[in-house]
Design an enzyme around this catalytic site. Structure first.
Site, PDB file in Angstrom:
ATOM      1  N   ASP A  94       0.857  -1.182   0.000  1.00 23.04           N
ATOM      2  CA  ASP A  94       0.000   0.000   0.000  1.00 23.04           C
ATOM      3  C   ASP A  94       0.896   1.236   0.000  1.00 23.04           C
ATOM      4  O   ASP A  94       2.078   1.164   0.304  1.00 23.04           O
ATOM      5  CB  ASP A  94      -1.007  -0.018   1.145  1.00 23.04           C
ATOM      6  N   GLY A  96       1.260   4.000   1.634  1.00 23.53           N
ATOM      7  CA  GLY A  96       1.654   4.787   2.793  1.00 23.53           C
ATOM      8  C   GLY A  96       0.684   5.903   3.110  1.00 23.53           C
ATOM      9  O   GLY A  96       0.787   6.541   4.154  1.00 23.53           O
ATOM     10  N   ASP A 148      -2.954   8.131  -2.080  1.00 22.16           N
ATOM     11  CA  ASP A 148      -4.276   8.738  -1.934  1.00 22.16           C
ATOM     12  C   ASP A 148      -4.414   9.353  -0.550  1.00 22.16           C
ATOM     13  O   ASP A 148      -3.574   9.147   0.320  1.00 22.16           O
ATOM     14  CB  ASP A 148      -5.375   7.683  -2.148  1.00 22.16           C
ATOM     15  N   ASP A 273      -7.653  -7.479   2.625  1.00 24.33           N
ATOM     16  CA  ASP A 273      -6.585  -7.612   3.608  1.00 24.33           C
ATOM     17  C   ASP A 273      -7.065  -7.020   4.910  1.00 24.33           C
ATOM     18  O   ASP A 273      -7.983  -6.195   4.925  1.00 24.33           O
ATOM     19  CB  ASP A 273      -5.329  -6.855   3.157  1.00 24.33           C
TER      20      ASP A 273
END
Length: 378
Positions: A94, A96, A148, A273
């Site tokens: 991902d 961060g 994002d 997840d």
């Protein structure tokens, strides 16, 4: 001829589907649950156990944490995350963004990116869409996420709208950087954009349409499982999967309980997840096909039956309920290890069986019958 990145193997009368994701580090049978290995480690679990006993097909790493420690110089010298942690199956990172934005008291957000203080030593850092992409190139994950902004819940409409629009502008920068900077470890990396918009249907529709137009090889749904009611999460997921391309994998980030996972699969989600199986395991909560067990409860004190009669991991038959309770009461580290292996193996078995029911054509009937049992406290 190379296999397509995503192939749908079976559909249902609803949205649930069984598919196959093909990466340079192996194939993934969907729907899939991905154990979270934030700092190049799934907490308390060996990579060998992940692969051979838990049967994980893909795991996660985290850009924010790995960039702070061990730092990218070490990562590149090691040859990327796969070699660093000795994991030869697929990895997803991902961006961060979620971690940076959770540091609301020690960060400054601008159009360019985010300045923040390290949670480790208070040192100042800066991350932008381009920097997030660069770090994820250096990590070398098979699938990596666009940078994002994840809004909290509840969230003011105008704040959610401004945040979503900036996420879209940042996505363009992520795509541009990715197109201009090739992979560095010799395997293909695939960028997934993230749909945002809080719990506002009109914003989620705008975001899902914008993300779909980018024609990425897969798409993610972010900003859920952040405190909103389950019904809201399901509603937004349902609306977004109606819009996202059917021929691309859909990843619902940070979800969730066993029943959240089954409901999400029913809404057309392929990948999920969550830290829940390992975090709850460390606090003595075990998920099973019969319901939820608190291993600190006195009722297990002299129960010498197998930890889980329906469990698929070696710990389920190797240890008794009484023994695992004893370990938790005695605060032995082994308790957390056993419980983590059990919960992760259960989650992977859950999605495997869900796939089997999709293929068999009775997924929704099975889901509705099993969820009440999964929720009960033993």
């Amino acid at each position: 001829m190379m296999s397509p990145f995503f192939e749908i193997n079976k559909t249902t009368t609803g949205k649930a589907r069984a598919g196959t994701i093909s990466t340079d580090h192996g194939t993934i049978q969907t729907p899939i649950f991905m154990p979270v290995g934030t700092v190049a480690s799934v907490k308390t679990v060996h990579q060998r156990e992940l692969k051979e006993d838990i049967k994980a097909q893909i795991i996660l790493g985290n850009t924010y944490h790995l960039n702070l420690r061990p730092k990218m110089e070490i990562m590149q010298e090691a040859g990327g995350l796969h070699k660093f942690m000795n994991w030869d199956l697929p990895i997803l990172t991902d961006s961060g963004g979620y971690q940076v934005f959770s540091l609301s008291k020690s960060r400054k957000l601008t159009e360019e990116g985010v300045k923040f203080k390290s949670h480790i030593d208070g040192s100042l850092h800066f991350i932008s869409p381009e920097k997030s992409m660069e770090i994820q190139r250096q990590i070398g994950a098979d699938i990596f996420m666009a940078f994002d902004e994840c809004t909290p819940y509840p969230c003011d409409y105008n704040l959610a709208k401004d945040s979503m629009e900036m996420t879209h502008r940042w996505l363009k920068r992520c795509i541009n950087w990715t197109n201009e900077n090739p992979e560095i470890y010799g395997h293909k990396q695939r960028l997934f954009p993230i749909v945002q918009g809080s719990t506002y249907s009109d914003l989620r529709k705008i975001s899902a349409e914008f993300i779909s137009e980018q024609n990425a090889e897969g798409n993610a749904i972010g900003g859920l499982s952040v405190g909103e009611p389950e019904e809201e999460m399901y509603r937004i997921t349902d609306e977004v999967t109606d819009i996202l391309p059917k021929d691309k994998p859909r990843y619902l980030m940070g979800v969730g309980t066993p029943w959240n996972i089954l409901e999400s699969i029913g809404l057309g989600v392929d990948m999920m997840d969550c830290v829940m199986p390992t975090r709850n395991a460390r606090n003595a909560m075990l998920f099973t096909w019969n319901g939820i067990m608190n291993m600190k409860n006195k009722k297990w004190e002299n129960d010498f039956s197998n930890l889980d009669e329906f469990g698929t991991s070696y710990v389920d038959s190797a240890y008794s309920k009484a023994y695992v309770r004893h370990l938790f009461v005695a605060k032995e580290y082994l308790a957390k290890q056993i419980a983590s292996v059990h919960n992760l193996a259960f989650y992977l078995e859950l999605v495997k069986v869900a796939r089997e029911h999709i293929v068999a054509g009775d997924f929704y009937e099975w889901k509705d019958s099993v969820i009440p049992v999964l929720k009960q406290r033993l």
